[in-house]
Design an enzyme around this catalytic site. Structure first.
Site, PDB file in Angstrom:
ATOM      1  N   LYS A  13       0.833  -1.214   0.000  1.00 33.86           N
ATOM      2  CA  LYS A  13       0.000   0.000   0.000  1.00 33.86           C
ATOM      3  C   LYS A  13       0.865   1.260   0.000  1.00 33.86           C
ATOM      4  O   LYS A  13       0.639   2.175  -0.781  1.00 33.86           O
ATOM      5  CB  LYS A  13      -0.942  -0.039   1.221  1.00 33.86           C
ATOM      6  CG  LYS A  13      -1.903   1.131   1.291  1.00 33.86           C
ATOM      7  CD  LYS A  13      -3.180   0.768   2.024  1.00 33.86           C
ATOM      8  CE  LYS A  13      -3.034   0.796   3.535  1.00 33.86           C
ATOM      9  NZ  LYS A  13      -2.871   2.164   4.068  1.00 33.86           N
ATOM     10  N   SER A  14       1.862   1.300   0.877  1.00 38.63           N
ATOM     11  CA  SER A  14       2.713   2.498   0.948  1.00 38.63           C
ATOM     12  C   SER A  14       3.407   2.760  -0.390  1.00 38.63           C
ATOM     13  O   SER A  14       3.474   3.903  -0.861  1.00 38.63           O
ATOM     14  CB  SER A  14       3.792   2.315   2.024  1.00 38.63           C
ATOM     15  OG  SER A  14       3.214   2.250   3.291  1.00 38.63           O
ATOM     16  N   ARG A  18       2.923   5.948  -3.336  1.00 38.25           N
ATOM     17  CA  ARG A  18       4.090   6.723  -3.787  1.00 38.25           C
ATOM     18  C   ARG A  18       4.327   6.534  -5.276  1.00 38.25           C
ATOM     19  O   ARG A  18       4.743   7.464  -5.979  1.00 38.25           O
ATOM     20  CB  ARG A  18       5.318   6.305  -2.970  1.00 38.25           C
ATOM     21  CG  ARG A  18       5.239   6.803  -1.512  1.00 38.25           C
ATOM     22  CD  ARG A  18       6.113   5.959  -0.614  1.00 38.25           C
ATOM     23  NE  ARG A  18       6.262   6.490   0.739  1.00 38.25           N
ATOM     24  CZ  ARG A  18       5.370   6.306   1.729  1.00 38.25           C
ATOM     25  NH1 ARG A  18       4.252   5.631   1.510  1.00 38.25           N
ATOM     26  NH2 ARG A  18       5.604   6.794   2.937  1.00 38.25           N
ATOM     27  N   GLY A  86      -4.964   8.104   5.244  1.00 30.31           N
ATOM     28  CA  GLY A  86      -4.024   9.033   5.866  1.00 30.31           C
ATOM     29  C   GLY A  86      -2.814   9.286   4.986  1.00 30.31           C
ATOM     30  O   GLY A  86      -2.298  10.411   4.919  1.00 30.31           O
ATOM     31  N   SER A 158       7.185   9.379  12.071  1.00 30.61           N
ATOM     32  CA  SER A 158       6.131   9.176  11.075  1.00 30.61           C
ATOM     33  C   SER A 158       6.684   9.309   9.665  1.00 30.61           C
ATOM     34  O   SER A 158       7.181  10.364   9.275  1.00 30.61           O
ATOM     35  CB  SER A 158       5.018  10.211  11.285  1.00 30.61           C
ATOM     36  OG  SER A 158       4.217  10.297  10.125  1.00 30.61           O
ATOM     37  N   GLN A 160       4.892   9.392   7.127  1.00 30.90           N
ATOM     38  CA  GLN A 160       4.016  10.295   6.379  1.00 30.90           C
ATOM     39  C   GLN A 160       4.472  11.745   6.542  1.00 30.90           C
ATOM     40  O   GLN A 160       4.476  12.509   5.580  1.00 30.90           O
ATOM     41  CB  GLN A 160       2.565  10.116   6.842  1.00 30.90           C
ATOM     42  CG  GLN A 160       2.036   8.727   6.483  1.00 30.90           C
ATOM     43  CD  GLN A 160       0.636   8.465   6.967  1.00 30.90           C
ATOM     44  OE1 GLN A 160       0.065   9.262   7.708  1.00 30.90           O
ATOM     45  NE2 GLN A 160       0.076   7.342   6.569  1.00 30.90           N
ATOM     46  N   ASP A 306       1.665  -1.149  11.944  1.00 27.61           N
ATOM     47  CA  ASP A 306       0.364  -1.570  11.394  1.00 27.61           C
ATOM     48  C   ASP A 306       0.046  -3.036  11.702  1.00 27.61           C
ATOM     49  O   ASP A 306      -1.074  -3.492  11.480  1.00 27.61           O
ATOM     50  CB  ASP A 306       0.346  -1.352   9.877  1.00 27.61           C
ATOM     51  CG  ASP A 306       0.434   0.131   9.512  1.00 27.61           C
ATOM     52  OD1 ASP A 306      -0.010   0.975  10.312  1.00 27.61           O
ATOM     53  OD2 ASP A 306       0.961   0.444   8.433  1.00 27.61           O
ATOM     54  N   ARG A 337      -6.437   2.031  17.932  1.00 26.11           N
ATOM     55  CA  ARG A 337      -6.165   0.590  17.824  1.00 26.11           C
ATOM     56  C   ARG A 337      -5.749  -0.058  19.143  1.00 26.11           C
ATOM     57  O   ARG A 337      -5.752  -1.290  19.234  1.00 26.11           O
ATOM     58  CB  ARG A 337      -5.115   0.313  16.738  1.00 26.11           C
ATOM     59  CG  ARG A 337      -5.693   0.427  15.357  1.00 26.11           C
ATOM     60  CD  ARG A 337      -4.736  -0.028  14.270  1.00 26.11           C
ATOM     61  NE  ARG A 337      -5.380   0.093  12.975  1.00 26.11           N
ATOM     62  CZ  ARG A 337      -4.733   0.279  11.821  1.00 26.11           C
ATOM     63  NH1 ARG A 337      -3.411   0.384  11.823  1.00 26.11           N
ATOM     64  NH2 ARG A 337      -5.394   0.363  10.688  1.00 26.11           N
ATOM     65  N   ARG A 379      -7.661  -3.250   9.490  1.00 26.60           N
ATOM     66  CA  ARG A 379      -6.688  -4.182  10.108  1.00 26.60           C
ATOM     67  C   ARG A 379      -7.295  -4.933  11.291  1.00 26.60           C
ATOM     68  O   ARG A 379      -6.896  -6.061  11.598  1.00 26.60           O
ATOM     69  CB  ARG A 379      -5.412  -3.432  10.499  1.00 26.60           C
ATOM     70  CG  ARG A 379      -4.758  -2.772   9.299  1.00 26.60           C
ATOM     71  CD  ARG A 379      -3.261  -2.772   9.312  1.00 26.60           C
ATOM     72  NE  ARG A 379      -2.760  -1.932   8.227  1.00 26.60           N
ATOM     73  CZ  ARG A 379      -2.491  -2.362   6.995  1.00 26.60           C
ATOM     74  NH1 ARG A 379      -2.640  -3.626   6.675  1.00 26.60           N
ATOM     75  NH2 ARG A 379      -2.062  -1.524   6.064  1.00 26.60           N
TER      76      ARG A 379
HETATM   77  C1  S3P Z   1       2.570   4.926   6.205  1.00 26.87           C
HETATM   78  C2  S3P Z   1       3.156   5.287   7.379  1.00 26.87           C
HETATM   79  C3  S3P Z   1       2.636   4.887   8.705  1.00 26.87           C
HETATM   80  C4  S3P Z   1       1.686   3.706   8.586  1.00 26.87           C
HETATM   81  C5  S3P Z   1       0.684   3.913   7.491  1.00 26.87           C
HETATM   82  C6  S3P Z   1       1.385   4.061   6.152  1.00 26.87           C
HETATM   83  C7  S3P Z   1       3.170   5.406   4.938  1.00 26.87           C
HETATM   84  O1  S3P Z   1       1.933   5.972   9.273  1.00 26.87           O
HETATM   85  O2  S3P Z   1       1.032   3.475   9.818  1.00 26.87           O
HETATM   86  O3  S3P Z   1      -0.201   2.809   7.418  1.00 26.87           O
HETATM   87  O4  S3P Z   1       2.814   4.886   3.860  1.00 26.87           O
HETATM   88  O5  S3P Z   1       4.017   6.309   4.989  1.00 26.87           O
HETATM   89  P1  S3P Z   1       2.685   7.151  10.111  1.00 26.87           P
HETATM   90  O6  S3P Z   1       3.575   7.877   9.185  1.00 26.87           O
HETATM   91  O7  S3P Z   1       1.569   8.014  10.604  1.00 26.87           O
HETATM   92  O8  S3P Z   1       3.411   6.448  11.201  1.00 26.87           O
END
Ligand code: S3P
Length: 419
Positions: A13-14, A18, A86, A158, A160, A306, A337, A379
């Site tokens: 997914k990440s 990107r 997110g 993080s 993100q 996660d 969670r 999840r």
């Molecule tokens: C992610 C970073 C994580 C993760 C999320 C995906 C990403 O979040 O929990 O499911 O793709 O960069 P955080 O950056 O808030 O830790």
């Protein structure tokens, strides 16, 4: 229950988010194979389309994305709805901060409760303007424009937040430096380097230098280690046999759950390790052994954040206590969670306790029965779905469809390997 056979989990997914964003911003055509066809990734595609990127259906196995270039996004005619995602919201905030127009960013009920100041603050320090009508959460208005370079000491570990700053630096063509309190997943850095951008990492400091370019690239998205953890856990909870999970990303910044399973006693080995798309990839072979409780320490948390709901469910079947600390971030995910995991474990008869920044689970062999309230959190649905597949347990999940956020074929894959 004996496990056997092999399975290929969907794309990470990440990396999928990107791949879409960087291909859209690149100069030229990028070919992307194995994108995750899930609701979250579709949210990123929807947002990019609203910004003028000509994106076809992203649920096919191979797509070609015609990049518009870093300066090529145009003002959206409508609000940018990030759904439940997110990653879409926070990474795109970095891109939008550097674009010379105003965007209104919205999301569903769960996403609207999640903290956004963590990305707004550094992007404001670079020169963008953010308006919040409801405190820390969505909706959020971003007025982007010319940005200055930034050195940022992030309070939260993080990926993100780190990625939002790197993407702002990339689009604005200014240097940025992010100091993280702990190392987080490094897909953005790897993928930017793969496209010719000068990104350096030293310890927990990441620097992006103005590139003047973002190349198109061909990439294959490896299998998602977070999704693989569900089936590795199913094999761990079985009474015999072995299961192979093919083509899984084993990037060390994502593989913490595999190490924890091994520490709990599971036989989990990486076979056929190879590089693919800038990431290390392997086939996992997993078979059950006696499970013991373990301690999951704060420094491990970013590499398995996660996966904690699933590890909690595995701990429910281990001998002794499992203790997780340093995981307060779990409280601001798709649901709280810590509460969702512990309340649901208790509801099916597990001895579990909340801690402010984690939880305790005491394992047993007794049959587990009851109804899970997922709070719409994908999840949670999958973790308890796996625990419910163990013979003797009868677990009803209130919202099975929420798995579409990250793993649309989850229930059919589970039915196939437990047949
Ligand atoms: C992610 C970073 C994580 C993760 C999320 C995906 C990403 O979040 O929990 O499911 O793709 O960069 P955080 O950056 O808030 O830790």
């Amino acid at each position: 229950m004996h496990v056997s056979g092999s399975l290929r989990v969907p794309g990470d997914k990440s990396i999928s988010h990107r791949a879409l964003m960087l291909s859209a911003l690149a100069d030229g055509d990028s070919r992307v194979r194995g994108l995750l066809p899930s609701a979250d990734v579709r949210s990123t595609a929807t947002v990019l389309r609203a910004l003028g990127v000509p994106l076809a259906d992203v649920t096919v196995d191979e797509i070609i994305i015609r990049g518009v270039g870093r300066g090529g996004l145009r003002a959206p005619a409508e609000e940018l709805d990030c759904g439940n995602s997110g990653t879409t919201t926070r990474l795109m905030a970095g891109v939008l901060a550097a674009c010379p127009f105003t965007s209104l960013v919205t999301g569903d009920g769960s996403l609207s409760k999640r903290p956004m100041q963590r990305v707004a603050k550094p992007l404001q320090a670079m020169g963008a303007a953010f308006d919040f009508t409801r405190g820390d959460g969505l909706p959020m208005t971003i007025r982007g424009g010319k940005l200055r370079g930034l050195t940022w000491f992030s309070e939260t570990a993080s990926a993100q937040v780190k990625s939002a700053i790197l993407l702002a630096g990339l689009v604005a063509d200014v240097p940025v430096e992010v100091h993280e309190p702990a190392a987080t997943r490094d897909h953005t850095e790897r993928m930017l380097r793969g496209r010719g951008v000068d990104v350096r990492s030293e310890g927990n400091t990441i620097t992006l230098l103005p590139a003047g370019r973002l190349d198109a690239a061909d990439i294959t998205v490896p299998g998602d280690p977070s999704s693989a953890t569900f089936f590795a856990s199913l094999a761990a909870l079985a009474s015999g046999g072995a299961m192979e999970i093919q083509h899984v990303c084993i990037n060390p910044s994502r593989a913490g759950a595999f190490q924890v399973l091994v520490r709990m006693g599971v036989a989990l080995v990486y076979e056929n390790i190879r590089p693919d798309g800038g990431e290390p990839v392997a086939d996992l072979v997993v078979s059950p052994k006696r499970l013991d409780g373990t301690k999951i320490e704060p420094h491990e948390i970013p590499s398995l954040i996660d996966e904690l709901p699933m590890l909690a469910c595995v701990a429910a079947r281990a001998v002794g206590e499992t203790r997780v600390t340093g995981a307060a971030e779990l409280r601001v995910k798709e649901s709280d969670r810590i509460a969702t995991t512990v309340n649901n474990l208790q509801a099916i008869g597990v001895d579990a306790e909340e801690l402010p920044d984690g939880f305790l689970v005491r394992g047993s062999e007794k049959p587990l029965r009851g109804r899970i309230v997922t709070q719409g959190d994908h999840r949670i649905a999958m973790a308890f779905g796996i625990l419910g597949a163990v013979p003797g347990n009868v677990i009803d999940v209130d919202d099975r469809d929420c798995v579409n956020v990250s793993y649309p074929g989850f229930w059919s894959d589970l039915a196939r390997v437990t047949r």
